[in-house]
Write a protein that holds these residues in place. Structure first.
Motif, PDB file in Angstrom:
ATOM      1  N   ILE A  27       0.884  -1.164  -0.018  1.00  0.00           N
ATOM      2  CA  ILE A  27      -0.087   0.049  -0.033  1.00  0.00           C
ATOM      3  C   ILE A  27       0.995   1.284  -0.050  1.00  0.00           C
ATOM      4  CG2 ILE A  27      -1.469   1.446   1.406  1.00  0.00           C
ATOM      5  CD1 ILE A  27      -3.161  -1.056   2.178  1.00  0.00           C
ATOM      6  N   GLY A  28       1.805   1.161   0.814  1.00  0.00           N
ATOM      7  CA  GLY A  28       2.726   2.705   1.124  1.00  0.00           C
ATOM      8  C   GLY A  28       3.629   2.655  -0.036  1.00  0.00           C
ATOM      9  N   THR A  29       4.312   2.073  -0.684  1.00  0.00           N
ATOM     10  CA  THR A  29       5.053   2.001  -1.876  1.00  0.00           C
ATOM     11  C   THR A  29       4.441   2.299  -2.874  1.00  0.00           C
ATOM     12  OG1 THR A  29       6.677   0.221  -0.731  1.00  0.00           O
ATOM     13  CG2 THR A  29       6.765   0.994  -3.170  1.00  0.00           C
ATOM     14  N   VAL A  30       3.067   1.939  -3.076  1.00  0.00           N
ATOM     15  CA  VAL A  30       2.346   1.983  -4.500  1.00  0.00           C
ATOM     16  C   VAL A  30       1.974   3.498  -4.336  1.00  0.00           C
ATOM     17  CG1 VAL A  30       0.240   1.433  -5.609  1.00  0.00           C
ATOM     18  CG2 VAL A  30       1.755  -0.380  -4.807  1.00  0.00           C
ATOM     19  N   LEU A  31       1.654   3.883  -3.022  1.00  0.00           N
ATOM     20  CA  LEU A  31       1.166   5.343  -3.019  1.00  0.00           C
ATOM     21  C   LEU A  31       2.127   6.258  -3.384  1.00  0.00           C
ATOM     22  CD1 LEU A  31      -0.846   5.435   0.507  1.00  0.00           C
ATOM     23  CD2 LEU A  31      -1.502   5.894  -1.713  1.00  0.00           C
ATOM     24  N   THR A  32       3.319   6.184  -3.340  1.00  0.00           N
ATOM     25  CA  THR A  32       4.241   7.249  -3.337  1.00  0.00           C
ATOM     26  C   THR A  32       5.432   6.992  -4.378  1.00  0.00           C
ATOM     27  OG1 THR A  32       5.819   5.993  -1.671  1.00  0.00           O
ATOM     28  CG2 THR A  32       4.276   7.741  -0.957  1.00  0.00           C
ATOM     29  N   VAL A  33       5.404   5.827  -4.913  1.00  0.00           N
ATOM     30  CA  VAL A  33       6.485   5.410  -5.628  1.00  0.00           C
ATOM     31  C   VAL A  33       6.724   6.498  -6.992  1.00  0.00           C
ATOM     32  CG1 VAL A  33       5.658   3.785  -7.245  1.00  0.00           C
ATOM     33  CG2 VAL A  33       8.123   3.609  -6.588  1.00  0.00           C
ATOM     34  N   VAL A  70       1.305  13.471   4.662  1.00  0.00           N
ATOM     35  CA  VAL A  70       0.279  13.442   3.767  1.00  0.00           C
ATOM     36  C   VAL A  70       0.156  11.922   3.265  1.00  0.00           C
ATOM     37  CG1 VAL A  70      -1.006  13.661   1.489  1.00  0.00           C
ATOM     38  CG2 VAL A  70      -0.194  15.907   2.710  1.00  0.00           C
ATOM     39  N   PHE A  71       1.196  11.551   2.820  1.00  0.00           N
ATOM     40  CA  PHE A  71       1.262   9.975   2.516  1.00  0.00           C
ATOM     41  C   PHE A  71       0.942   9.097   3.625  1.00  0.00           C
ATOM     42  CE2 PHE A  71       3.116  11.450  -1.284  1.00  0.00           C
ATOM     43  CZ  PHE A  71       1.964  11.086  -2.421  1.00  0.00           C
ATOM     44  N   SER A  72       1.661   9.444   4.804  1.00  0.00           N
ATOM     45  CA  SER A  72       1.427   8.568   6.090  1.00  0.00           C
ATOM     46  C   SER A  72      -0.107   8.605   6.521  1.00  0.00           C
ATOM     47  CB  SER A  72       2.120   9.387   7.280  1.00  0.00           C
ATOM     48  OG  SER A  72       3.697   8.924   7.047  1.00  0.00           O
TER      49      SER A  72
END
Length: 184
Positions: free
Chosen positions: A1-7, A37-39
C-alpha cells in the motif's frame, strides 16, 4: 500500500518542485509535507484493509502483547509497515531520473517485500533469504503481526521462528526495526 502510493510522486513533480524551490520552498518542509500526507493516506487505507480482514476472518485469538487490544495492535503493525513503505517509495521516486525508471527501481523492492515477508513464498529458514529479509521493512511488519496473532501456535511451519513469539519484547523489537527503516 505505502510503496504504491508514493513511488511515482516525487519524480513526476520534479519540475514543479524546482520551480517552487527557486522561490524559497524549504526542501525539509516539502519532504515533511509529503511524509505526513502519505502517512495519513497509508494509515487510512490500512484501517480499511484491517477492518475487512477482521470482519471476514475475526480478530486474533490471543490477546495483545502490548497495546491492550489485539485488533488495534494488528492495525498498528500493518499501518506502520505501510507508512515506512511509503517513505521507501518516496526514496525510490527521488532516486529515479524519469518516470520510466520508476518500475526498474520499484518492482524489485515490491517483489522483495512480497517474497521475504513470509507471506507468499515460504522462504523462512532458508539460509541467505533470511539475511536479505532483514533489509525489507515488510519482514519486520509481518513479524510484528505474527507476534500479535501468535503465528507460532497457529501454523506448525512457523513453530521454530522465535521472532514470531507472542511476546512484548519481540513485538517491540519488530516495531523498532520498522521505525529505524523509516528514519533511515
Amino acid at each position: 500500500i505505502g510503496t504504491v502510493l508514493t513511488v511515482r510522486n516525487l519524480v513526476t513533480e520534479r519540475l514543479a518542485y524546482r520551480r517552487e524551490r527557486s522561490v524559497g520552498l524549504s526542501p525539509a518542509a516539502y519532504l515533511a509535507g509529503k511524509v505526513v500526507v502519505f502517512s495519513v493516506a497509508a494509515a487510512a487505507l490500512t484501517a480499511v484493509l484491517t477492518a475487512i480482514v477482521l470482519i471476514g476472518k475475526g480478530g486474533p485469538a490471543r490477546g495483545a502483547v502490548l497495546l491492550g487490544s489485539a485488533d488495534l495492535e494488528l492495525y498498528v503493525s500493518v499501518a506502520v509497515t505501510a507508512v515506512v513503505s511509503a517513505i521507501v517509495g518516496l526514496a525510490l521516486s527521488a532516486r529515479a531520473g524519469s518516470p520510466r525508471e520508476v518500475p526498474a527501481l520499484a518492482v524489485p523492492v515490491i517483489l522483495a517485500s512480497l517474497l521475504f515477508a513470509g507471506g507468499l513464498v515460504p522462504l523462512v529458514g532458508t539460509w541467505g533469504y533470511d539475511q536479505i529479509s532483514w533489509f525489507v521493512p515488510a519482514q519486520w511488519g509481518f513479524a510484528a503481526s505474527a507476534s500479535t496473532v501468535d503465528l507460532r501456535r497457529v501454523d506448525a511451519l512457523a513453530a521454530n521462528i522465535e521472532m514470531w513469539t507472542h511476546y512484548v519484547g519481540w513485538w517491540a523489537f519488530d516495531m523498532n526495526m520498522l521505525v529505524l527503516f523509516g528514519a533511515m
